[in-house]
Design a protein around this motif. Structure first.
Motif, PDB file in Angstrom:
ATOM      1  N   ILE A  38     -21.199  53.191  -8.304  1.00 34.20           N
ATOM      2  CA  ILE A  38     -19.931  53.082  -7.879  1.00 34.20           C
ATOM      3  C   ILE A  38     -19.014  52.544  -8.696  1.00 34.20           C
ATOM      4  CG2 ILE A  38     -19.885  52.783  -5.580  1.00 34.20           C
ATOM      5  CD1 ILE A  38     -19.531  49.650  -5.091  1.00 34.20           C
ATOM      6  N   MET A  39     -19.417  52.123 -10.005  1.00 34.23           N
ATOM      7  CA  MET A  39     -18.972  50.712 -11.045  1.00 34.23           C
ATOM      8  C   MET A  39     -18.410  52.110 -12.084  1.00 34.23           C
ATOM      9  SD  MET A  39     -19.050  47.872 -11.263  1.00 34.23           S
ATOM     10  CE  MET A  39     -19.863  46.571 -11.284  1.00 34.23           C
ATOM     11  N   SER A  43     -35.157  44.590 -26.375  1.00 35.19           N
ATOM     12  CA  SER A  43     -35.922  44.964 -25.620  1.00 35.19           C
ATOM     13  C   SER A  43     -35.441  45.093 -24.240  1.00 35.19           C
ATOM     14  CB  SER A  43     -37.786  44.208 -25.112  1.00 35.19           C
ATOM     15  OG  SER A  43     -37.275  43.311 -25.732  1.00 35.19           O
ATOM     16  N   ASN A  44     -34.057  43.535 -24.529  1.00 37.44           N
ATOM     17  CA  ASN A  44     -33.093  43.330 -23.404  1.00 37.44           C
ATOM     18  C   ASN A  44     -31.717  43.874 -23.399  1.00 37.44           C
ATOM     19  OD1 ASN A  44     -35.149  41.483 -21.732  1.00 37.44           O
ATOM     20  ND2 ASN A  44     -34.978  40.393 -23.331  1.00 37.44           N
ATOM     21  N   TYR A  45     -32.031  44.931 -23.586  1.00 37.99           N
ATOM     22  CA  TYR A  45     -30.849  46.153 -24.011  1.00 37.99           C
ATOM     23  C   TYR A  45     -30.004  45.521 -23.582  1.00 37.99           C
ATOM     24  CZ  TYR A  45     -27.427  50.028 -24.426  1.00 37.99           C
ATOM     25  OH  TYR A  45     -26.279  50.464 -24.550  1.00 37.99           O
ATOM     26  N   ILE A  46     -28.485  45.460 -23.362  1.00 39.32           N
ATOM     27  CA  ILE A  46     -27.111  45.253 -23.068  1.00 39.32           C
ATOM     28  C   ILE A  46     -26.020  45.789 -23.451  1.00 39.32           C
ATOM     29  CG2 ILE A  46     -25.195  43.629 -21.984  1.00 39.32           C
ATOM     30  CD1 ILE A  46     -27.390  42.036 -21.844  1.00 39.32           C
ATOM     31  N   LEU A  75     -23.159  43.000 -15.679  1.00 41.51           N
ATOM     32  CA  LEU A  75     -22.350  44.650 -15.279  1.00 41.51           C
ATOM     33  C   LEU A  75     -21.077  44.178 -14.266  1.00 41.51           C
ATOM     34  CD1 LEU A  75     -22.842  47.407 -15.641  1.00 41.51           C
ATOM     35  CD2 LEU A  75     -23.714  47.403 -13.058  1.00 41.51           C
ATOM     36  N   TRP A  76     -20.773  43.397 -13.504  1.00 39.23           N
ATOM     37  CA  TRP A  76     -19.974  43.119 -12.997  1.00 39.23           C
ATOM     38  C   TRP A  76     -18.631  42.583 -13.705  1.00 39.23           C
ATOM     39  CZ3 TRP A  76     -18.932  37.830 -11.718  1.00 39.23           C
ATOM     40  CH2 TRP A  76     -17.670  37.290 -11.290  1.00 39.23           C
TER      41      TRP A  76
END
Length: 397
Positions: free
Chosen positions: A271-272, A390-393, A300-301
């Motif tokens: 829904i984002m 590896s901690n992809y953002i 994300l929020w």
């Protein structure tokens, strides 16, 4: 054993009918037995039915003893040939050894004697060899009493052929069809089989599943797979698909509290992408973060709130402080507050945050970004480096 019951029930019915006719206006008859000073006085009805019951129990005892002896004999018997086994034993051996394909003819010979299953079993064997067209043709000759079994196999074939319209049509029809009485004892197994077919359909055709009347009836693990499939092919959705997705979300929204944590996260990610559900996005994200902290959900929020046309920085700050009170010493809160302080021209407070968490990747990113002093070209290069982590953002803010 059932056959014995039916035979004696028929014999009793015939005796009853004959005696009823012979006894008309003549009475029930009288029987006197004297043997070794034992006297028995009764009528003909009782004597005959007593004889039938004695015969029945003797026949039943003989049947059970014979069955037991045969079973014990089979345990001791030396098997020299597969063909000497009983049909049910042949099926058991093939099932245990996964030898259905190797001994296909054995299975055919066994079920050729079954008017109910002959066509369906032959179609199943053809389907396993990927001969789908021939299997569908043979299913046309299956008896009406085996309708549900034939339909289940048809649906499997349509799914294998990637024929989503036919699969959905037959699934919907079968779902609304009253189960045949003879399958009543297997109603739960039948229901689970249908549920698995719906799950298979949902995973293969995630957007088409939204058009089905059985939306929401999947198992938890299957439902999560379906949501991941939607995320993976989101760009393929039509306008109608997105409208249905919104509608379905409104339907399941009251049950979100009872859903597993992972399912809630997947719904949030979906829904984002729907701007019309901004309020629902906010509510669900906060609900998830209140239940258990998840950095990806928080980012994300937060990123979504910050990219709005007119971000409410005061409300954002209050919400982050509330979360920080509940979850202590989490670097991403400082990462978020730095963006809020920078956007509201509180540079001194933003600089103080840069001294925290010297080993955290997000705070290191901010320290480098602050050093670059707004050079967009270098910042884009910095983002590309961090996104390979590896901690992809994906940095959009």
């Amino acid at each position: 054993m059932k056959h014995i019951f039916l035979i004696y029930a028929l014999i009793s019915l015939i005796i009853f009918a004959v005696l009823s006719v012979l006894s008309y206006s003549a009475g029930a008859g009288y029987v006197y037995v004297l043997w070794h000073n034992i006297q028995i006085q009764t009528n003909l009805w009782v004597l005959l039915f007593f004889g039938v019951w004695i015969s029945f129990f003797m026949h039943l005892a003989w049947y059970l003893i014979k069955r037991y002896l045969n079973r014990e004999k089979r345990k001791l018997e030396q098997i020299l040939s597969f063909n000497n086994l009983h049909p049910f034993e042949k099926l058991g051996v093939l099932w245990l050894l996964d030898g259905e394909e190797e001994q296909e003819q054995v299975i055919r010979n066994i079920f050729d004697q079954s008017g109910l299953l002959k066509s369906i079993i032959h179609a199943q064997l053809l389907f396993k060899k990927a001969q789908c067209v021939e299997a569908l043709q043979i299913l046309e000759s299956s008896p009406p009493s085996a309708f549900e079994l034939a339909e289940i196999l048809r649906i499997e074939i349509y799914l294998a052929q990637q024929d989503q319209q036919q699969a959905l049509t037959h699934l919907e029809f079968l779902n609304g069809h009253d189960l045949s009485p003879w399958l009543g004892e297997l109603a739960e197994s039948y229901k689970l089989r249908l549920q698995k077919l719906w799950g298979q359909f949902a995973i293969q055709f995630p957007w088409q599943y939204l058009h089905g009347t059985q939306f929401g009836q999947l198992e938890v693990a299957t439902k999560q797979q379906w949501l991941m499939q939607l995320l993976g092919c989101y760009d393929q959705a039509s306008f109608e698909d997105l409208e249905l997705l919104q509608q379905k979300f409104f339907e399941i929204q009251p049950q979100l509290d009872q859903m597993p944590y992972e399912t809630k996260i997947l719904w949030l990610k979906l829904i984002m992408r729907l701007p019309e559900l901004a309020q629902q996005q906010q509510q669900l994200a906060i609900q998830i973060l209140d239940e258990k902290f998840d950095q990806d959900v928080f980012y994300l929020w937060f990123q979504h709130q910050l990219l709005r046309q007119n971000p409410d920085y005061e409300q954002l700050e209050q919400q982050i402080i509330k979360l920080e009170t509940k979850y202590m010493n989490i670097p991403v809160f400082s990462f978020a507050m730095w963006h809020i302080y920078t956007a509201t021209q509180r540079d001194n407070e933003a600089d103080q945050l840069l001294t925290l968490y010297p080993n955290d990747v997000l705070m290191n990113y901010l320290r480098i970004k602050a050093t670059l002093n707004g050079n967009e070209a270098l910042i884009q290069q910095l983002n590309s480096i961090f996104e390979k982590d590896s901690n992809y953002i994906q940095f959009k803010i």
